[in-house]
Design an enzyme around this catalytic site. Structure first.
Site, PDB file in Angstrom:
ATOM      1  N   ARG A  16       0.852  -1.192   0.000  1.00 21.87           N
ATOM      2  CA  ARG A  16       0.000   0.000   0.000  1.00 21.87           C
ATOM      3  C   ARG A  16       0.886   1.239   0.000  1.00 21.87           C
ATOM      4  O   ARG A  16       2.090   1.149   0.297  1.00 21.87           O
ATOM      5  CB  ARG A  16      -0.891   0.011   1.247  1.00 21.87           C
ATOM      6  CG  ARG A  16      -0.115  -0.170   2.532  1.00 21.87           C
ATOM      7  CD  ARG A  16      -0.997  -0.273   3.764  1.00 21.87           C
ATOM      8  NE  ARG A  16      -0.289  -0.890   4.877  1.00 21.87           N
ATOM      9  CZ  ARG A  16       0.609  -0.298   5.644  1.00 21.87           C
ATOM     10  NH1 ARG A  16       0.921   0.963   5.409  1.00 21.87           N
ATOM     11  NH2 ARG A  16       1.198  -0.932   6.636  1.00 21.87           N
TER      12      ARG A  16
ATOM     13  N   ASP B 170       9.667  15.046  -6.615  1.00 19.25           N
ATOM     14  CA  ASP B 170      10.159  13.717  -7.012  1.00 19.25           C
ATOM     15  C   ASP B 170       9.060  12.892  -7.678  1.00 19.25           C
ATOM     16  O   ASP B 170       8.956  11.676  -7.480  1.00 19.25           O
ATOM     17  CB  ASP B 170      10.738  12.975  -5.802  1.00 19.25           C
ATOM     18  CG  ASP B 170      11.952  13.675  -5.209  1.00 19.25           C
ATOM     19  OD1 ASP B 170      12.408  14.662  -5.801  1.00 19.25           O
ATOM     20  OD2 ASP B 170      12.451  13.238  -4.154  1.00 19.25           O
ATOM     21  N   GLY B 171       8.209  13.588  -8.447  1.00 14.80           N
ATOM     22  CA  GLY B 171       7.148  12.912  -9.199  1.00 14.80           C
ATOM     23  C   GLY B 171       5.873  12.660  -8.419  1.00 14.80           C
ATOM     24  O   GLY B 171       4.905  12.140  -8.971  1.00 14.80           O
TER      25      GLY B 171
ATOM     26  N   GLU C  18       9.567   8.096  -0.766  1.00 12.43           N
ATOM     27  CA  GLU C  18       8.981   7.582   0.483  1.00 12.43           C
ATOM     28  C   GLU C  18      10.077   7.167   1.464  1.00 12.43           C
ATOM     29  O   GLU C  18      10.024   7.485   2.651  1.00 12.43           O
ATOM     30  CB  GLU C  18       8.123   6.339   0.199  1.00 12.43           C
ATOM     31  CG  GLU C  18       6.654   6.584   0.043  1.00 12.43           C
ATOM     32  CD  GLU C  18       5.860   5.266   0.080  1.00 12.43           C
ATOM     33  OE1 GLU C  18       6.118   4.425   0.968  1.00 12.43           O
ATOM     34  OE2 GLU C  18       4.992   5.091  -0.783  1.00 12.43           O
TER      35      GLU C  18
ATOM     36  N   ASP D 230      10.822   6.328  -8.917  1.00 13.05           N
ATOM     37  CA  ASP D 230      11.395   7.345  -8.036  1.00 13.05           C
ATOM     38  C   ASP D 230      10.497   7.620  -6.829  1.00 13.05           C
ATOM     39  O   ASP D 230      10.980   8.016  -5.767  1.00 13.05           O
ATOM     40  CB  ASP D 230      11.634   8.639  -8.824  1.00 13.05           C
ATOM     41  CG  ASP D 230      12.685   8.451  -9.918  1.00 13.05           C
ATOM     42  OD1 ASP D 230      13.804   8.025  -9.588  1.00 13.05           O
ATOM     43  OD2 ASP D 230      12.370   8.705 -11.094  1.00 13.05           O
TER      44      ASP D 230
ATOM     45  N   GLY E  30      10.186   1.489 -12.275  1.00 16.87           N
ATOM     46  CA  GLY E  30       9.028   2.351 -12.478  1.00 16.87           C
ATOM     47  C   GLY E  30       8.864   2.771 -13.921  1.00 16.87           C
ATOM     48  O   GLY E  30       9.403   2.137 -14.832  1.00 16.87           O
TER      49      GLY E  30
END
Length: 374
Positions: A58, A363-364, A88, A83, A113
Site C-alpha cells: 500500500r 520527485d514525481g 517515500e 522514483d 518504475g
C-alpha cells in the site's frame, strides 16, 4: 563505477553484504518483482550480496518500514521501483530520531518504475551509454554489485502549510507536473505514458501565474554576492553539518534551512526576483535526468550542491514546446536558444503561486499547490 571527482569521498560495501530490498510490485508496468528475480537476484548472488525482499502492499508502506524499524542488520537499502518509492524511503529515514546516522547508510535505486529518473542519472554519471528498460536495470544492478558509493544532494523543501519535505530529484509546477500526474492512468505503458501525457497536455496548454525568486549559484550582474561562510559545506538549500550552540537543539532535530527566511517574509535583497509572473512550467531539478529519455540538466552531478532551475515563460507556441521536449531526449534543448526558456543554476528558490491552480510535484509525487521554497 562513478568517475571520481575532486572533493568527493567514496566508500565500498562490505563483503558479504546484507541488503534490504524495498520493492513495489505495482510500479511502472507491474514487472518489478519478475524483473528483480530474473535479472537482479542472480547478479547479487554472484557478488556475495544477500537480500531480504520487502514487498510493499500500500502507499506509505515503505515509509513506515524504514521510519520505525531497526535497520542495523542491513548494510544497504535497495529500492526496486520508480522514483516515488525512493522519495517515500528518504522521507521515512529523515523522520527517524537517528536520521543523521541512518542517512549514512548507502541507498541504491534499481529502475522498476515508469520514469526512473535517478537510475538514468546514475547510469549517465557512470559514463554508460544511454539505455532503457532491462539494459538500464542490468547497468544499475552491476553498479550495486561493484559496491562503490558516494554522497548525493538532498534538497529541503518547506511549504506554506508547514510541511518539511526532503527531495532527491526535483520540484515542479505547471506543464511538466501536469504531464507527470495526468499520465498516471497510463502507467501500464511504462515510459510511453509520458509521451501520451505530453501530447494531451499540449492540446490544453495552460498558463500559471505566480512569483519566482532564487538565490543564484553565481552572483548575477547587478546583484551583490550572497554571504557565504567558506567553512560550511552547503548542500542545496540546506547547510550540511551546521551544529547549533550546545543545548539549543534536541537530539534528532532536523537541521535549519540556513539559506531561507520564513515564507511569510520577503526574500532577502541579494536574491533575484523573476520579473515575469506568467509561466507554462517551473522545474527545479538536482539530477541530470527528468526521465529515462529526458536529459534535462546535462551539467548536473550527484553531489554538486546546485539546484538547476528551469522556467518557461508564457507565450511559447505548442510547436516550439514540442521541439524543446524532443531536443531534451538528447540534452540539446538549451542549444535551441528558445527565448521563452530560462535556465539558471541556483542555491535556493521560492515559488509563490497567485492562486491554488495547477499541480505541484516533488520527485514525481503530487503536492498541494501552495507557496514553497527550498
Amino acid at each position: 563505477l562513478l568517475p571520481p571527482r575532486l572533493g568527493d569521498s567514496y566508500g565500498v560495501l562490505p563483503r558479504p553484504c546484507r541488503a534490504l530490498v524495498l520493492l513495489n510490485p505495482q510500479s511502472g508496468a507491474g514487472r518489478a518483482l519478475e524483473d528483480f528475480q530474473a535479472v537482479v537476484q542472480p547478479m547479487l548472488a554472484e557478488a556475495d550480496i544477500a537480500t531480504t525482499v520487502f514487498i510493499t502492499e500500500r502507499p506509505h508502506h515503505a515509509h513506515e518500514k524504514v521510519r520505525d524499524e531497526d535497520l542495523s542488520q542491513w548494510d544497504t537499502l535497495v529500492v526496486m521501483a520508480g522514483d516515488g518509492l525512493l522519495y517515500e524511503v528518504v522521507n521515512g529515514l529523515m523522520e527517524r530520531p537517528d536520521w543523521e546516522d541512518i542517512m549514512k547508510k548507502p541507498l541504491c535505486i534499481l529502475p522498476g518504475g515508469s520514469g526512473n529518473a535517478l537510475a538514468a542519472s546514475i547510469n549517465h554519471y557512470a559514463g554508460n551509454d544511454h539505455v532503457a528498460k532491462k539494459k538500464l536495470l542490468t547497468n544499475c544492478a552491476f553498479i550495486l554489485c561493484k559496491g562503490l558509493h558516494t554522497q548525493m544532494d538532498l534538497v529541503s523543501l518547506s511549504t506554506a502549510s508547514g510541511k518539511r519535505l526532503f527531495s532527491f530529484l526535483g520540484f515542479g509546477w505547471g506543464f511538466i507536473s501536469d504531464v507527470d500526474i495526468d499520465s498516471e492512468k497510463y502507467r501500464r505503458l511504462g515510459n510511453a505514458r509520458f509521451t501520451l501525457g505530453t501530447l494531451q497536455c499540449l492540446a490544453k496548454l495552460r498558463v500559471y501565474q505566480g512569483r519566482l525568486s532564487y538565490l543564484p549559484a553565481v552572483p548575477e550582474q547587478g546583484t551583490a554576492p550572497a554571504p557565504r561562510d567558506s567553512h560550511v559545506p552547503v548542500t542545496n538549500g540546506q547547510a550540511g553539518r551546521i551544529l547549533p550552540p550546545a543545548g539549543t537543539e534536541a537530539d534528532g532535530a532536523l537541521p535549519a534551512d540556513s539559506l531561507l527566511v520564513p515564507l511569510c517574509q520577503p526574500v532577502p535583497t541579494h536574491w533575484t526576483v523573476v520579473p515575469e509572473e506568467e509561466f507554462v512550467t517551473v522545474y527545479a531539478i538536482y539530477q541530470s535526468h527528468l526521465g529515462t529519455n529526458l536529459l534535462m540538466a546535462p551539467a548536473a552531478r550527484l553531489h554538486d550542491g546546485c539546484i538547476h532551475l528551469f522556467y518557461l515563460k508564457a507565450g511559447i507556441s505548442r510547436v516550439a514546446l514540442l521541439k524543446l521536449f524532443l531536443a531534451m531526449a538528447r540534452g540539446t534543448h538549451l542549444d535551441l536558444n528558445c527565448p521563452h526558456l530560462r535556465y539558471v543554476p541556483v542555491r535556493a528558490f521560492r515559488l509563490e503561486p497567485r492562486a491554488a491552480a495547477g499541480i505541484m510535484t516533488v520527485d514525481g509525487e503530487a503536492l498541494a499547490c501552495e507557496p514553497v521554497q527550498g
